[in-house]
Design an enzyme around this catalytic site. Sequence first.
Site, PDB file in Angstrom:
ATOM      1  N   ASP A 298       0.882  -1.199   0.032  1.00 33.15           N
ATOM      2  CA  ASP A 298      -0.052  -0.003   0.032  1.00 33.15           C
ATOM      3  C   ASP A 298       0.879   1.310   0.106  1.00 33.15           C
ATOM      4  OD1 ASP A 298      -2.173  -1.382  -0.018  1.00 33.15           O
ATOM      5  OD2 ASP A 298      -2.479  -1.152   2.462  1.00 33.15           O
ATOM      6  N   ARG A 299       0.283   2.478  -0.439  1.00 33.22           N
ATOM      7  CA  ARG A 299       1.014   3.558  -0.577  1.00 33.22           C
ATOM      8  C   ARG A 299       1.600   3.981   0.687  1.00 33.22           C
ATOM      9  NH1 ARG A 299      -0.659   8.908  -0.276  1.00 33.22           N
ATOM     10  NH2 ARG A 299       0.686  10.586  -1.409  1.00 33.22           N
TER      11      ARG A 299
END
Length: 327
Positions: free
Chosen positions: A146-147
């Site tokens: 995930d970012r």
Amino acid sequence: MRRKLKSPLPQRHGLDPVRLRTPADTPDGPRWATMRDHLVERLPRVDPARIDAMLREERIVDRSGPIAPDAPFVPEEFLWFHRDLPDEAPVPFEIGIVHRDDDLVVVDKPHFLATIPRGSHILETALVRLRLELDLPALSPAHRLDRPTAGLLMFVVHRERRGAYQTLFRDRRVRKTYEAVARHDPALTLPRTVESRIVKERGIIRAYEEPGPVNAVTHVELMAHRDGLARYRLTPETGRTHQLRVHMNRLGVPILGDDFYPELTEKPLDDFRRPLQLLASELEFRDPFSGTMRRFTTRLELRAWTSYEQWASQHHASPGTRTEGRT
């Protein structure tokens, strides 16, 4: 297996061109008189005037070359073009190279950097940056982070070997270990295994738990605690979207810096303060080609654990503290 049709357009900014295939004719003949008409319908988010400009500038090609603005519609034909790039806020943190050989590149991805191009994140992604910085145009991710999550991210150098490494992650044959910093709850009995059913619906930003067959399993251990904070080791058996964040929230100790759980907090894309204190710390697997065990360890530490005050007041400092590591 047929080989993928090679694009007549080269990469641009480390990005492959978009490829479209036109549909077959209907029994009554083609629905569109021209390729331009088909593209206007096919790409509703693109202004028709922009499509006209791209055709005039010869930026849309088929297997024979640029297509003319009035080119007749051709069924089952391939088209290639490069999308216009969105305006992006630069992510001011470096990607650390943990390991590199002929097959793999393993990096420490910083918080706030997406893994692959998607939506409003295109050039400011780990994949595009690494393709350009390392001059590896065929580089592709073996898995994703995930970012908001920092830590170990593995890329495959050659396309012909990508499938074997991606299959390791798909079949859960990679042992992935994470670290997290959250509030310390003396009443929380650890270690424990958290099991639940997590659902993530398309278009809905947060995942949620619901009754039903278990599809998410996480082992949670307490590594250390001090001053009301704790450092946790998280070992997922499954890979549901936001699984670790959802499970820590379920235990009543949401991860520091989590803007999704327990409450959704809107934050501008260029706000790099108080990063999520979740770190992909180890990867371990048997190499599908050499048969040897491979283990990679992050060189980052979570800032809220090394200096909570610095994390809490952080503006544009690097969100991870680089330390000595090993591969």
